[in-house]
Scaffold this active site. Structure first.
Site, short mmCIF file in Angstrom:
data_model
loop_
_atom_site.label_atom_id
_atom_site.label_comp_id
_atom_site.label_asym_id
_atom_site.label_seq_id
_atom_site.Cartn_x
_atom_site.Cartn_y
_atom_site.Cartn_z
N HIS A 8 -3.29 67.60 52.10
CA HIS A 8 -3.24 69.05 52.37
C HIS A 8 -1.97 69.61 51.72
O HIS A 8 -0.96 68.90 51.61
CB HIS A 8 -3.19 69.23 53.89
CG HIS A 8 -3.31 70.63 54.37
ND1 HIS A 8 -2.26 71.52 54.38
CD2 HIS A 8 -4.38 71.32 54.88
CE1 HIS A 8 -2.66 72.68 54.88
NE2 HIS A 8 -3.94 72.58 55.19
N ASP A 52 0.30 62.27 58.23
CA ASP A 52 -0.14 63.62 58.57
C ASP A 52 -1.38 63.48 59.44
O ASP A 52 -2.48 63.24 58.94
CB ASP A 52 -0.43 64.39 57.27
CG ASP A 52 -1.13 65.71 57.53
OD1 ASP A 52 -1.34 66.07 58.70
OD2 ASP A 52 -1.47 66.38 56.54
N GLN A 73 -5.65 66.14 61.30
CA GLN A 73 -7.10 66.04 61.51
C GLN A 73 -7.50 64.77 62.27
O GLN A 73 -8.70 64.53 62.48
CB GLN A 73 -7.84 66.08 60.16
CG GLN A 73 -7.65 67.36 59.39
CD GLN A 73 -8.28 68.58 60.07
OE1 GLN A 73 -9.05 68.47 61.02
NE2 GLN A 73 -7.93 69.76 59.58
N LYS A 81 -5.09 72.41 66.80
CA LYS A 81 -6.32 71.68 66.41
C LYS A 81 -6.78 70.71 67.50
O LYS A 81 -7.86 70.13 67.38
CB LYS A 81 -6.09 70.92 65.11
CG LYS A 81 -5.84 71.86 63.92
CD LYS A 81 -5.93 71.16 62.61
CE LYS A 81 -5.11 71.81 61.54
NZ LYS A 81 -5.89 72.64 60.63
N CYS A 123 -6.82 74.39 51.26
CA CYS A 123 -5.42 73.98 51.06
C CYS A 123 -5.36 72.57 50.48
O CYS A 123 -4.53 71.74 50.89
CB CYS A 123 -4.61 74.04 52.35
SG CYS A 123 -4.49 75.69 53.03
N1 PMP Z 1 -2.56 68.57 57.25
C1 PMP Z 1 -3.89 68.61 57.36
C2 PMP Z 1 -4.69 67.38 56.98
C3 PMP Z 1 -4.51 69.77 57.82
O1 PMP Z 1 -5.84 69.82 57.91
C4 PMP Z 1 -3.73 70.89 58.15
C5 PMP Z 1 -4.36 72.18 58.64
N2 PMP Z 1 -5.47 72.61 57.93
C6 PMP Z 1 -2.35 70.78 58.03
C7 PMP Z 1 -1.80 69.61 57.59
C8 PMP Z 1 -1.46 71.92 58.37
O2 PMP Z 1 -1.59 72.26 59.71
P1 PMP Z 1 -0.91 73.58 60.24
O3 PMP Z 1 -1.47 74.71 59.44
O4 PMP Z 1 -1.29 73.62 61.68
O5 PMP Z 1 0.56 73.41 60.05
#
Ligand code: PMP
Length: 410
Positions: A123, A200, A203, A226, A365
């Site tokens: 991401h 990270d 998910q 999430k 993203c």
């Molecule tokens: N890493 C992953 C794999 C994600 O899916 C996301 C959110 N889409 C993030 C990081 C970032 O999360 P946040 O926007 O809550 O900071």
């Protein structure tokens, strides 16, 4: 009690809503999860009965709020099976957690020519902080591709890790492919080279049991929103011996020991990394969300996600002109990206919305991954513990209708 998504649905008040005169089918949990009633109740009760600022214990409410906040920290550490809550830092979200690592650790520990290894499926939250650091410190980023099976190419990963590698950082579950990364194997490769591993878990935390010790992670990050908690809170766990050596990220109140006009000394961990008034009620909501997930059972949720993903992939593939991306197998969770031939993903998503089906469309993203898949964007349906087979059926019917509609006007 056996897991039943149609029973879990009843835990989420928002799922009673109708959208465009149809019952809501919420398939965007990977972007942000809906909130179980008990999380809403926990936040409401906290505000009604205990709210005050924390760590300023001059009165009863402040003491109570501090106890709730610190109990949430202990609960979050336990959720990750961290050895202690001392090195569990509350942050706003996964993005802030990764930026904290890049600043507090990266800016002090890394030298020009040091290397960070990550994958093409990260991401942007796990790319851009390292790009900023690379520009500032001359750090080199090494990206690992996916193999032909659309999983991280472990041979390429092993090759990318070398004597200058200081950090390997990667997703636990991909936000596009739904893919579970073999973190323990990646940890072994990183540690054999003397590098650290940042995971990270944005998910993963909502979907499967996380054990930072069994994974061999040195740092693990996830977002509250999430996992069914309010937005504005997330967690960064760091191995305690590491975190103790890091300087602060943000400066201000709460994170100091003493302040003079020209200099300050800093609080012990974890407070050193929590400048300013934190997300207090959000932490209480996070506590309730983690209780809820553990009670439902994360192992059961992961089984449910995977079964639903298999079902959705099979049904979507049966619709003419639909292409589904990502690997198939037991390491595939409930995230299904797809495209409809000849129809822009945003048009597909808008059409699905008219049937009450909420999905995301875009690059998610993950632009480097989109390029690797040879697309600009996709539609993405993502599932959680309240998603039923009926929801997937509604998705598939809406996709078929959308295709017919756009086909008809083309
Ligand atoms: N890493 C992953 C794999 C994600 O899916 C996301 C959110 N889409 C993030 C990081 C970032 O999360 P946040 O926007 O809550 O900071």
């Amino acid at each position: 009690m056996a897991f039943d998504a149609s029973v879990r649905r009843l835990d989420f008040p928002i799922l009673e809503r109708r959208v465009h005169d149809a019952p809501l089918v919420y398939l965007d949990s990977a972007a942000s999860a809906q909130k179980p009633a008990r999380v809403l109740a926990a936040v409401d009760t906290f505000y009604r009965q205990h709210y005050a600022n924390v760590h300023r214990g001059a009165h009863t409410l402040s003491d109570e709020a501090t106890s709730h906040y610190e109990a949430a920290r202990a609960r979050t550490a336990r959720f990750l099976n961290a050895p202690s809550e001392r090195s569990l830092v509350f942050v706003r979200n996964a993005t802030e957690g990764i930026n904290l690592v890049a600043h507090a650790w990266g800016r002090t520990a890394l030298r020009e020519g040091d290397e960070i290894v990550l994958t093409v499926a990260e991401h942007h939250a796990n790319l851009v902080p390292w790009h900023l650091l690379a520009a500032e410190r001359g750090v080199v980023i090494r990206g690992v591709p996916l193999g032909r099976d659309q999983r991280v190419d472990m041979d390429a990963l092993a090759d990318a890790i070398g004597p200058r590698t200081r950090l390997v950082t990667t997703f636990h579950v991909s936000n596009v492919l739904g893919l579970l990364n073999p973190i323990a194997d990646i940890a072994a490769l990183a540690h054999a080279a003397g590098a650290l591993l940042l995971v990270d878990g944005a998910q993963a935390a909502p979907h499967l049991p996380v054990d930072v010790q069994a994974l061999g992670a040195d740092m693990y990050v996830f977002s509250g929103h999430k996992v069914g908690a309010p937005s504005g809170i997330g967690a960064l766990w760091v191995r305690e011996d590491l975190l103790r050596t890091w300087p602060p990220f943000l400066g201000g109140g709460e994170m100091i020991r003493s302040v003079e006009l020209e200099r300050s000394t800093y609080a012990d961990i974890p407070m050193r990394f929590e400048a300013g008034t934190p997300a207090i009620a959000e932490a209480v909501g996070l506590h309730a969300a983690l209780d809820y997930l553990d009670e439902v059972g994360l192992a059961a949720i992961w089984d449910h996600d995977r079964a639903l993903a298999r079902y959705a992939i099979e049904r979507l593939r049966a619709v003419e002109g639909v292409r589904v991306y990502g690997p198939e197998g037991d390491d595939r969770g409930g995230i299904v990206p797809f495209n409809v031939e000849g129809v822009h993903p945003h048009d597909v998503a808008s059409a699905l919305d008219t049937f009450g089906v909420a999905v995301r469309a875009g690059h998610h993203c993950a632009q480097p991954l989109m390029r690797a898949l040879g697309v600009q964007s996709t539609v993405r349906a993502s599932f959680w513990l309240h998603t039923t087979r009926d929801d997937v059926d509604r998705l598939v019917e809406a996709v078929a209708e959308a295709r017919a509609f756009f086909g008809a006007v083309a």
